[in-house]
Write a protein that holds these residues in place. Sequence first.
Motif, PDB file in Angstrom:
ATOM      1  N   SER A 194       0.851  -1.335   0.016  1.00 37.56           N
ATOM      2  CA  SER A 194      -0.030   0.060   0.028  1.00 37.56           C
ATOM      3  C   SER A 194       0.729   1.181  -0.001  1.00 37.56           C
ATOM      4  N   ALA A 195       0.391   2.478  -0.246  1.00 38.69           N
ATOM      5  CA  ALA A 195       1.037   3.558  -0.367  1.00 38.69           C
ATOM      6  C   ALA A 195       1.662   3.911   1.049  1.00 38.69           C
ATOM      7  N   ARG A 196       0.849   3.539   2.137  1.00 40.26           N
ATOM      8  CA  ARG A 196       1.079   3.815   3.547  1.00 40.26           C
ATOM      9  C   ARG A 196       2.242   3.171   3.820  1.00 40.26           C
ATOM     10  N   ALA A 242      -6.848  15.263   8.269  1.00 38.16           N
ATOM     11  CA  ALA A 242      -8.256  14.296   7.640  1.00 38.16           C
ATOM     12  C   ALA A 242      -7.906  13.934   6.192  1.00 38.16           C
ATOM     13  N   ALA A 243      -7.337  14.905   5.412  1.00 39.21           N
ATOM     14  CA  ALA A 243      -7.066  13.976   4.007  1.00 39.21           C
ATOM     15  C   ALA A 243      -5.752  13.109   4.321  1.00 39.21           C
ATOM     16  N   ARG A 244      -4.745  13.172   5.231  1.00 43.17           N
ATOM     17  CA  ARG A 244      -3.985  12.077   5.225  1.00 43.17           C
ATOM     18  C   ARG A 244      -4.463  10.890   5.623  1.00 43.17           C
ATOM     19  N   GLU A 245      -5.237  11.034   6.637  1.00 38.99           N
ATOM     20  CA  GLU A 245      -6.129   9.706   7.106  1.00 38.99           C
ATOM     21  C   GLU A 245      -6.877   8.846   5.797  1.00 38.99           C
ATOM     22  N   LYS A 246      -7.442   9.681   4.927  1.00 41.89           N
ATOM     23  CA  LYS A 246      -8.213   9.343   4.060  1.00 41.89           C
ATOM     24  C   LYS A 246      -7.650   8.598   2.979  1.00 41.89           C
ATOM     25  N   LEU A 247      -6.253   9.402   2.704  1.00 38.49           N
ATOM     26  CA  LEU A 247      -5.355   8.910   1.623  1.00 38.49           C
ATOM     27  C   LEU A 247      -4.738   7.739   2.084  1.00 38.49           C
ATOM     28  N   LEU A 248      -4.028   8.156   3.141  1.00 35.97           N
ATOM     29  CA  LEU A 248      -2.878   7.111   3.490  1.00 35.97           C
ATOM     30  C   LEU A 248      -3.221   6.156   4.514  1.00 35.97           C
ATOM     31  N   GLY A 249      -4.274   6.454   5.257  1.00 39.17           N
ATOM     32  CA  GLY A 249      -4.669   5.740   6.632  1.00 39.17           C
ATOM     33  C   GLY A 249      -3.562   6.133   7.770  1.00 39.17           C
ATOM     34  N   LEU A 250      -3.133   7.352   7.670  1.00 37.33           N
ATOM     35  CA  LEU A 250      -2.532   7.558   8.934  1.00 37.33           C
ATOM     36  C   LEU A 250      -3.345   8.647   9.721  1.00 37.33           C
ATOM     37  N   SER A 251      -3.533   8.320  10.911  1.00 38.55           N
ATOM     38  CA  SER A 251      -4.432   8.893  11.924  1.00 38.55           C
ATOM     39  C   SER A 251      -4.354  10.617  11.779  1.00 38.55           C
ATOM     40  N   ARG A 252      -5.410  11.019  12.063  1.00 32.01           N
ATOM     41  CA  ARG A 252      -5.383  12.500  11.910  1.00 32.01           C
ATOM     42  C   ARG A 252      -5.257  13.127  13.264  1.00 32.01           C
TER      43      ARG A 252
END
Length: 983
Positions: free
Chosen positions: A662-664, A696-706
């Motif tokens: 995955s990207a993350r 929020a964008a980071r969480e949506k795109l990469l799954g890294l907690s906001r």
Amino acid sequence: MSERRVAGYPRHRRIGDSRLARRLAAGVVGEVRFDAFTRGRYATDASHYQVEPIGVVLPRREEDIAAVLEIAREEGLPVIPRGGGTSQNGQAIGEAIILDTSKYLNEVIEYDATARRVSVQPGVVLDRLNARLKRDGLFFPVDVSTSSRATLGGMAGNNSAGSRSLRYGIMKDNVEAIDAVLADGSAHRFAEVPGNLDDTSLDPRVLDLVQGMRALAERERDEMARRIPKVQRRVGGYNLDSVESGGHNMAKLLVGSEGTLAFFRRLTLPLQPLPSQRVLGVCHFPTFFDAMDSAQHLVRLGPSAVELVDRNILEIAGGIPLFRESMKRFVRGEPDCLLIVEFAGEDAGELRDRLGALDAEMARLGFPDSVVTAEDASFQQEIWEVRKAGLNIVMAMKGDGKPVSFIEDCAVPLDRLAAYTAELNEVFARHGTRGTWYAHASVGCLHVRPILNLKTEAGARQMRAIHEEALDLVRRYEGSHSGEHGDGLARSSWHEKMYGPRLVDAFEVVKDAFDPDETFNPGKIVRAPQSDDRTLFRFKPGYADQGPAETVLDWSAWGGFLGATEMCNNNGACRKFAPGVMCPSYRVTMDERDATRGRANSLRLALSGQLGRDALTSPEMRETLSLCVGCKGCRRECPTGVDMARMKIEATAQYRKVAPLSARDRLIAYLPRYAPLASRFAPLLNFAARLPGLGAAREKLLGLSRHRSLPAWRSDRFRPDVAETSRAKSADTREVALFVDTFSAYHEPETARAAIAVLEAAGCRVNVARPDDGGRPLCCGRTFLATGLVDEARAELERTLTVLSPLAERGVPIVGLEPSCLLTLRDELAAVLPGRAAEAVGMQAKTFAEFLAQEHATRRLDLPLNALPCTSAYLHGHCHEKAFGAFGAVKTVLELVPGLEVNAIESSCCGMAGAFGYEAEHYEVSMRMAELSLLPAIRQAPEDAILVADGTSCRHQIADATGRKAHHLAVVLRDSLQGAGAA
């Protein structure tokens, strides 16, 4: 007499029935799990048996029990109660609906300290209960070795005992009443019943049972007197001999019934005052026979316990990091075995006199100067931990041959113990094996396990032959074939030889009176299958390794990846709640899936083909391992050495063969490679990370907690090639190689600079380890290992090994700052790149604290430290520091700062665990881990206290959750050198 039914194990062909699962889910509030992975995890206990259940229910409320029983009765299906799943004879497994009470039904219902009485639900764990009682000076005295995870319901079901049964008796002697549900769904209280039943208020069902049991007991009184052994440790069959016409307690009949008569809903237990003083005498013996012959004499001194630790345990425990250092304190020379003798009371002077009497008695027996005494409570605890871990310690043997439990706790009169054990050793020798011995010498009940290979038909035949001869011995010595661990699948089929057909018929009458339709745990105690039926074994006929043809890590020391998973013997030490390291995710979820045992079972079943094709790389396996934080707690605290962190690396690498990155995962894995470039744009990247809405964008795109702040990049990154090397050039100055990890170089360079300053002040010549070409800094490969990219990790470790190997060969200490990175060189390096070079580097790899502590211990450390403005420090240990025994060094070195009071926080994993706490789906679990002990302790620390944590992730967790800054040990020492406050 009852009409004999055909013995055997029922087959219902309803395993995993989805319709049944839906019906149960609609009828209960608790959890219903019928999937293959859950069934596999509940197919085993701590025995050598494995029987797949129909499904599993985790009742959330007591009403769920009746609901499940009603559905089971209508469907014609059996039910098995289960607690900690630590039974050693197959009691808590079977082709039935498993009801696991440990997750939710674990409340104390009533507690009266004045009356010394407590009422608990069946899932309450003994240690947790005793921790609550301790503040009132009370405890429940049936102290089983599995007390950290054994539930009271399971202990009552098995009629458990413990080290101090000599003084307090066994479970049967320590239960006042049991509130239970019968198979027809009716709830009743079973307690003391007077002799005259005319004026009692018993409900009709209980009255009928009381009258029936009294009539049966009276009829069989002479037969019981003739056949039931006169030893304290007799837990086989039903306690029919406890039933008296003049009055008796019906709860005593239910105790030891192994869930075959009723479902225990609540237990009322009497409590004992906790002795204020205890002392130990560790008696050393040159031969096993000497120890067994001496036990009868030592018991006359009035001890509360006399426990055996044999040579096998001493040898194996000496190689286990958790026990190695403490054993050096209480094992003198090379004894063949030890007897641990405890005296308890209120008068310390009197107890010292009794230790003196013990020393004198040992001298009289011919063993002068052979007693090591322990009066300090912490020292005593270290000794008891070795004894309590005896079972798991002997199971740490690698290979197909394992100590097997089936005659484990036979009990004989104490004056015959030496002769019995000598003859039993001869039995083992005749069958080409040997036994491991430990446990309760005080009551003639020794846990002995012959070493057998139950993967073969020959091993099963060996087991049966030994069982036959051992039982003959036990009967000749007028002992009991079941002295503590119950009957289950291992011993139930031997009751007729032990008690005779008449009493076995009586046991069947008891079963049929309580449970006429065999709803509860069929095939145990009565009408049992043969104990050597290999279709019931964990290693069934045809069991074979079907795992990957090639593994990415070296598992040769275990005989392969499957062999490593088989090291788990299911004793459940990973289910403990104490604030050690293992197992942080289980302590949060209390779910069998998330215990090391649950993960190891899933891997073993997958590798042996029992979970179907491609199970190892399935989403279910991914989910099973998802909450393993790689803390390495099991590597240290599991006495059998199960290393789930390494297993997860292997399983993740195998998963990578079928699933894209995955990207993350790519962002995390390749951090060491893009860090040099990213640091050049530090201001821009740090600014962008703080932009509103980016979380929020980071969480949506990469799954890294906001909810997380990302580590800041530093423009002033650590540059070992530009004036960062040591200025101390004297040839006679001690050389140290400093291994600067990616995080210290690009996110917290002040840590590396502080370390150089401290090492130089200590008189060391610091060689910052780096490649000759001046390129990227060296890397331990951990980010790649965590994401399953072992080939990439291997490439990084090859670069690192090229630089560090020559240093290691010259004996230069390799000192690291980030515990997980440095300790990778001591651990995974040899699994990725096996060979002498890796072993040499591992031997020289030391954390910053370890190196300074060793210098201090050898009186070579001369640091001109000054007092700091604050006088207290609160210290949190990184999981890997604890797992590798390096945490004590941090405290030792920190205490060198003049006037600084160091408070070590009793904490498990901080919850961040590298990238784990950043992952959105794990954020909540991460915070719950931290809230177990770490964050409350930080919040209670004075505002001016220094917070110390060597792990980068640990410091980030503390900062995110409390807003307070924690410091690396190197920074604190540098400030002490300068006489400044930690910045």
